[in-house]
Design a protein around this motif. Sequence first.
Motif, PDB file in Angstrom:
ATOM      1  N   LEU A 178       0.824  -1.207   0.000  1.00 28.34           N
ATOM      2  CA  LEU A 178       0.000   0.000   0.000  1.00 28.34           C
ATOM      3  C   LEU A 178       0.856   1.253   0.000  1.00 28.34           C
ATOM      4  CD1 LEU A 178      -2.633  -1.202   2.604  1.00 28.34           C
ATOM      5  CD2 LEU A 178      -3.042  -0.778   0.166  1.00 28.34           C
ATOM      6  N   TYR A 179       0.541   2.163  -0.905  1.00 31.03           N
ATOM      7  CA  TYR A 179       1.107   3.517  -0.904  1.00 31.03           C
ATOM      8  C   TYR A 179       0.321   4.325   0.113  1.00 31.03           C
ATOM      9  CZ  TYR A 179       2.028   8.259  -2.812  1.00 31.03           C
ATOM     10  OH  TYR A 179       2.359   9.582  -2.989  1.00 31.03           O
ATOM     11  N   TYR A 180       1.023   5.082   0.938  1.00 33.19           N
ATOM     12  CA  TYR A 180       0.342   5.938   1.916  1.00 33.19           C
ATOM     13  C   TYR A 180       1.105   7.260   2.017  1.00 33.19           C
ATOM     14  CZ  TYR A 180      -2.027   7.629   6.029  1.00 33.19           C
ATOM     15  OH  TYR A 180      -2.766   8.412   6.877  1.00 33.19           O
ATOM     16  N   LEU A 217       4.189  -4.516   1.924  1.00 35.36           N
ATOM     17  CA  LEU A 217       4.993  -3.300   1.721  1.00 35.36           C
ATOM     18  C   LEU A 217       4.148  -2.073   2.030  1.00 35.36           C
ATOM     19  CD1 LEU A 217       7.352  -1.637   0.411  1.00 35.36           C
ATOM     20  CD2 LEU A 217       6.456  -2.288  -1.814  1.00 35.36           C
ATOM     21  N   ILE A 218       4.705  -1.148   2.805  1.00 36.50           N
ATOM     22  CA  ILE A 218       4.100   0.182   2.914  1.00 36.50           C
ATOM     23  C   ILE A 218       5.023   1.145   2.187  1.00 36.50           C
ATOM     24  CG2 ILE A 218       3.415   2.091   4.409  1.00 36.50           C
ATOM     25  CD1 ILE A 218       1.435  -0.089   4.727  1.00 36.50           C
ATOM     26  N   TRP A 219       4.441   1.860   1.226  1.00 36.44           N
ATOM     27  CA  TRP A 219       5.192   2.719   0.308  1.00 36.44           C
ATOM     28  C   TRP A 219       4.877   4.178   0.654  1.00 36.44           C
ATOM     29  CZ3 TRP A 219       6.489   5.933  -3.678  1.00 36.44           C
ATOM     30  CH2 TRP A 219       7.415   5.502  -4.644  1.00 36.44           C
ATOM     31  N   PHE A 220       5.775   4.805   1.416  1.00 36.34           N
ATOM     32  CA  PHE A 220       5.592   6.214   1.781  1.00 36.34           C
ATOM     33  C   PHE A 220       6.130   7.105   0.662  1.00 36.34           C
ATOM     34  CE2 PHE A 220       5.839   4.136   6.066  1.00 36.34           C
ATOM     35  CZ  PHE A 220       4.603   4.542   6.549  1.00 36.34           C
ATOM     36  N   ASP A 221       5.867   8.404   0.767  1.00 38.07           N
ATOM     37  CA  ASP A 221       6.284   9.323  -0.312  1.00 38.07           C
ATOM     38  C   ASP A 221       6.557  10.719   0.255  1.00 38.07           C
ATOM     39  OD1 ASP A 221       6.917  10.015  -2.913  1.00 38.07           O
ATOM     40  OD2 ASP A 221       4.882   9.803  -3.711  1.00 38.07           O
ATOM     41  N   VAL A 225       8.293   3.801  11.016  1.00 40.59           N
ATOM     42  CA  VAL A 225       8.866   2.478  10.726  1.00 40.59           C
ATOM     43  C   VAL A 225       8.536   1.517  11.858  1.00 40.59           C
ATOM     44  CG1 VAL A 225      11.010   1.170  10.437  1.00 40.59           C
ATOM     45  CG2 VAL A 225      10.745   3.387   9.296  1.00 40.59           C
ATOM     46  N   GLU A 226       8.722   1.987  13.097  1.00 39.39           N
ATOM     47  CA  GLU A 226       8.463   1.109  14.252  1.00 39.39           C
ATOM     48  C   GLU A 226       6.986   0.743  14.342  1.00 39.39           C
ATOM     49  OE1 GLU A 226      10.188   3.200  17.549  1.00 39.39           O
ATOM     50  OE2 GLU A 226      12.233   2.619  16.951  1.00 39.39           O
ATOM     51  N   HIS A 227       6.133   1.695  14.019  1.00 40.44           N
ATOM     52  CA  HIS A 227       4.696   1.436  14.057  1.00 40.44           C
ATOM     53  C   HIS A 227       4.326   0.337  13.053  1.00 40.44           C
ATOM     54  CE1 HIS A 227       0.527   2.358  14.927  1.00 40.44           C
ATOM     55  NE2 HIS A 227       0.270   2.466  13.632  1.00 40.44           N
ATOM     56  N   GLN A 275       3.298  -5.476  11.757  1.00 36.83           N
ATOM     57  CA  GLN A 275       3.659  -6.539  10.802  1.00 36.83           C
ATOM     58  C   GLN A 275       5.179  -6.481  10.583  1.00 36.83           C
ATOM     59  OE1 GLN A 275       1.424  -7.807   7.540  1.00 36.83           O
ATOM     60  NE2 GLN A 275      -0.494  -6.789   8.112  1.00 36.83           N
ATOM     61  N   PRO A 276       5.926  -7.302  11.333  1.00 36.83           N
ATOM     62  CA  PRO A 276       7.396  -7.219  11.280  1.00 36.83           C
ATOM     63  C   PRO A 276       7.972  -7.460   9.890  1.00 36.83           C
ATOM     64  CG  PRO A 276       6.655  -8.842  12.919  1.00 36.83           C
ATOM     65  CD  PRO A 276       5.426  -8.276  12.290  1.00 36.83           C
ATOM     66  N   TYR A 277       7.269  -8.251   9.061  1.00 31.21           N
ATOM     67  CA  TYR A 277       7.824  -8.574   7.745  1.00 31.21           C
ATOM     68  C   TYR A 277       7.253  -7.711   6.638  1.00 31.21           C
ATOM     69  CZ  TYR A 277       9.534 -12.461  10.430  1.00 31.21           C
ATOM     70  OH  TYR A 277      10.154 -13.211  11.396  1.00 31.21           O
ATOM     71  N   CYS A 278       6.558  -6.670   7.017  1.00 33.13           N
ATOM     72  CA  CYS A 278       6.113  -5.687   6.025  1.00 33.13           C
ATOM     73  C   CYS A 278       7.307  -4.801   5.685  1.00 33.13           C
ATOM     74  CB  CYS A 278       4.967  -4.846   6.598  1.00 33.13           C
ATOM     75  SG  CYS A 278       4.372  -3.591   5.467  1.00 33.13           S
ATOM     76  N   LEU A 279       7.653  -4.700   4.417  1.00 35.50           N
ATOM     77  CA  LEU A 279       8.747  -3.819   4.021  1.00 35.50           C
ATOM     78  C   LEU A 279       8.288  -2.362   4.075  1.00 35.50           C
ATOM     79  CD1 LEU A 279      10.202  -5.730   0.924  1.00 35.50           C
ATOM     80  CD2 LEU A 279      11.134  -5.639   3.256  1.00 35.50           C
ATOM     81  N   VAL A 280       9.230  -1.470   4.348  1.00 35.63           N
ATOM     82  CA  VAL A 280       8.976  -0.031   4.313  1.00 35.63           C
ATOM     83  C   VAL A 280       9.942   0.564   3.297  1.00 35.63           C
ATOM     84  CG1 VAL A 280       9.104   2.118   5.640  1.00 35.63           C
ATOM     85  CG2 VAL A 280       8.215   0.029   6.720  1.00 35.63           C
TER      86      VAL A 280
END
Length: 423
Positions: free
Chosen positions: A149-151, A200-204, A218-220, A225-230
């Motif tokens: 997800l892009y956020y 994946l969380i896709w910040f911008d 990142v910590e949140h 979800q520890p294996y969610c990529l940032v």
Amino acid sequence: MADIPDAGQITFAQDPHSKSNPALKWFREARFGMFVHWGVYAIPAGYWNGKPTPHMGEWIMHDLKIPAEEYKQLAASFDPNDFDATELVDLAVRAGQRYLVLTAKHHDGFCLWPTELTSFSSTADAPLGRDIVGEISQACRERGIKFGLYYSQTQDWTHPDAAGNDWDFDPETKDFEGYLQEYVKPQLTELLTGYGEISLIWFDTPQGITAQQSRDLVEHVHKLQPYCLVNGRVGNGLGDYGQTRDNEMPDEPSGDWETPVTGNGTWGFTDNTEWKSAHEIAVTIAKAVSRGGNVLLNVGPDSHGAVPSAQVAELEAIGGWLQRCGASIYETRRGPFRALEWGWSTASSDHVYLLVENWPVQGDLVLPAGVSVESARLLTDAGATSLGVHDSSGGAVLGLTGIEPDAVLSVIELTGAREVAPL
Ligand code: H79
């Protein structure tokens, strides 16, 4: 906060305090993903009261300084009756894409899921009330596509305390930290607890966010979800992998990285029809993978949720190319040969791959000096075509006389190439 954040200037540094995320394994193997920019900006599609927006379609609210209260009324027209999430995800599968990143919330603040934090969403203010995040996440799970997800964590043009909108909201009185704690983090909690695995969380546009604030995000994410990529655009050199600027191809990147690329001149849907060809996209993929990176290629569905047919044709051609040549892309790494005059190289555990942009019309392809090769094959729909290999004083030479190059991008698989350490 900076007035108008720019998406660039991202370093490749990773947080020296965090261990490398094991989820980078899927990311490295995948190499090619689908970016989906979809929101209410697809309705004006680049024009507001007949006036064209000067830049990207999803920036129309910002670039034409549309008042938030006026823009928010678009939600009532977000009515994508015919949208079918499985069709979109099937397109990604046909294109050979292994992950998908959907704009849960872009800079305009419109949310594609039922959020408690605002009614400006696809389920509350929009008449059909569809949970687009839910529909696409489920279709991805069914098809084995990693879902991200892009956020937009800094800019939110309809939120009074976020960055980006200074025509409705006074920057002097903005409480950005309050927005992060009371809006961004609760929304991320909704997304990371409501839809199973988020890969994946896709910040911008992180410009202006403090290191403390980036680390907090990142910590949140990793707490939920520890294996969610940032991605690297969480800011301040943090994130699990590096991010280039939009549409950028770095020369000598280190570590794991990704370039986001448009399919035409915009991310959100407009009437722009200057589609990148399958050949251009293949070249972008070849360059990125030869340098250890991934390509996230955008589609911007129209207001009905349809991807323009001209782009579908290019995506399907790429998918066809990856059917015959994907061994040179998926699960490969940086190639041993750099600065080739005729193309790029990648490597798997068994082979070196040559991705040949400048096909010698008559004659031979000369490998870098000192390289010896046991055999070489051109990858084709029918499997492969063996190529003659002979040694000249400079090194191995592949005979290509009378051999037709690939319609998209020719790939030659080398067996027994003398081992050269990746740069
Ligand atoms: O989501 C896509 C873009 O909307 C987003 N990143 C990709 C993945 C992005 N955010 N910021 N930028 C890209 C840089 C934007 C620069 C510009 Fe402008 C926006 C140039 C023209 C419009 C802002 C307004 C800077 C100059 C005028």
